[in-house]
Design an enzyme around this catalytic site. Structure first.
Site, mmCIF file in Angstrom:
data_model
loop_
_atom_site.group_PDB
_atom_site.id
_atom_site.type_symbol
_atom_site.label_atom_id
_atom_site.label_comp_id
_atom_site.label_asym_id
_atom_site.label_seq_id
_atom_site.Cartn_x
_atom_site.Cartn_y
_atom_site.Cartn_z
ATOM 1 N N ASP A 13 0.857 -1.180 0.000
ATOM 2 C CA ASP A 13 0.000 0.000 0.000
ATOM 3 C C ASP A 13 0.903 1.242 0.000
ATOM 4 O OD1 ASP A 13 -2.436 1.551 0.407
ATOM 5 O OD2 ASP A 13 -1.600 1.917 2.399
ATOM 6 N N ASP A 15 -0.281 5.113 0.588
ATOM 7 C CA ASP A 15 -0.534 6.172 1.556
ATOM 8 C C ASP A 15 -0.692 5.586 2.960
ATOM 9 O OD1 ASP A 15 -0.506 8.931 1.313
ATOM 10 O OD2 ASP A 15 -2.606 9.053 1.886
ATOM 11 N N ASP A 218 -1.821 -0.246 5.882
ATOM 12 C CA ASP A 218 -2.188 0.413 7.141
ATOM 13 C C ASP A 218 -3.685 0.357 7.418
ATOM 14 O OD1 ASP A 218 -2.446 2.347 4.877
ATOM 15 O OD2 ASP A 218 -3.296 3.606 6.451
HETATM 16 MG MG LIG Z 1 -3.074 3.281 3.097
#
Ligand SMILES: [Mg+2]
Length: 267
Positions: A13, A15, A218
């Site tokens: 991932d 961001d 995240d």
């Molecule tokens: Mg993310």
């Protein structure tokens, strides 16, 4: 934690995992280098459908993270792939979105149609797809909703309700999709994470099986949910949007492993 010898591909991932806005998370450039030295293929695996792969890779390189456009896998590409499987080459697709989505539709052999295109093109529209458009307007949404109602279906690149920014958050594509669904009564097909088909799409491109991949992210509801449902080992990192998964409020999504940051991974 260390890597597993079977892992050949790492779905990363962006961001909140490798970067925040246009800054690298400390240790992320070295983490990507460690992957490469171990013979693992990094795949920059993002729900963000606004940028083209070239734009994503340029942004990552500007953060110090080595990356090529071919290593970028976006939800815009996944959405275009879904439509290209369903419709013939050259089929007209009404879209709201930015460069990333328009180019993905063209590369997949489809004909992107915007609000300002001719009435003749509007009549040939076979499908509708929406990605985040930071210049979206009421007339554009009204135009799109009419196509969706007529077609009885639409695709969302991703259903993220909000996008974290350095100074807070902004409405995400999923929030704007809620408006389309409220207006038309039609639920979208969501191509990006947490759809396991997006994971399979990325793995197929690199010729890897689920057992040969690891996913790092995240967001429990998108990254970790996608990996778990696809059967890929998942690692949650604490540098992004979702609070620590020690208590799983949903009772559904628990990562296989967790760490504070990619800076700690595979050392
Ligand atoms: Mg993310």
């Amino acid at each position: 934690m260390d890597s597993h010898p079977a892992w050949r591909v790492a779905l990363l991932d962006l961001d909140g995992t490798l970067c925040l806005g246009t800054h690298a998370i400390p240790g992320a450039p070295a983490f990507v280098e460690r992957l490469r030295r171990r013979g693992m293929q990094p795949v920059f695996f993002t729900n963000n459908a606004t940028r083209t792969p070239d734009e994503v890779s340029a942004m990552l390189r500007a953060c110090g993270i080595a990356c090529t456009a071919e290593e970028v896998c976006t939800a815009a590409q996944a959405a275009a792939h879904v439509l290209a499987k369903q419709f013939e080459r050259g089929a007209c697709v009404a879209y709201i979105g930015m460069n990333g989505l328009r180019q993905a539709l063209e590369v997949a052999g489809l004909m992107p149609i915007a609000m300002d295109d001719a009435a003749e093109a509007q009549r040939r529209v076979r499908a509708a797809v929406m990605g985040l458009d930071r210049a979206v307007t009421y007339p554009k949404l009204a135009w799109f909703c009419r196509h969706v109602e007529r077609l009885g279906a639409y695709v969302l690149t991703n259903g993220d309700l909000r996008v974290p920014m350095e100074d807070g958050f902004v409405p995400g594509n999923g929030a704007i999709g809620k408006l389309v669904t409220a207006t038309t009564g039609i639920e979208p097909y969501v191509a990006g994470k947490p759809n396991k088909a997006f994971v399979r799409f990325a793995l197929q491109r690199f010729g890897a099986s689920e057992a040969e991949a690891v996913l790092v992210g995240d967001n429990l509801a998108t990254d970790i949910a996608a990996g778990r449902s696809a059967g890929v080992y998942t690692i949650w990192v604490g540098t992004g949007v979702t609070a620590a998964p020690a208590v799983d409020e949903t009772g559904v999504v628990t990562p296989d492993a967790r760490c504070d940051s990619v800076a700690d991974l595979f050392r």
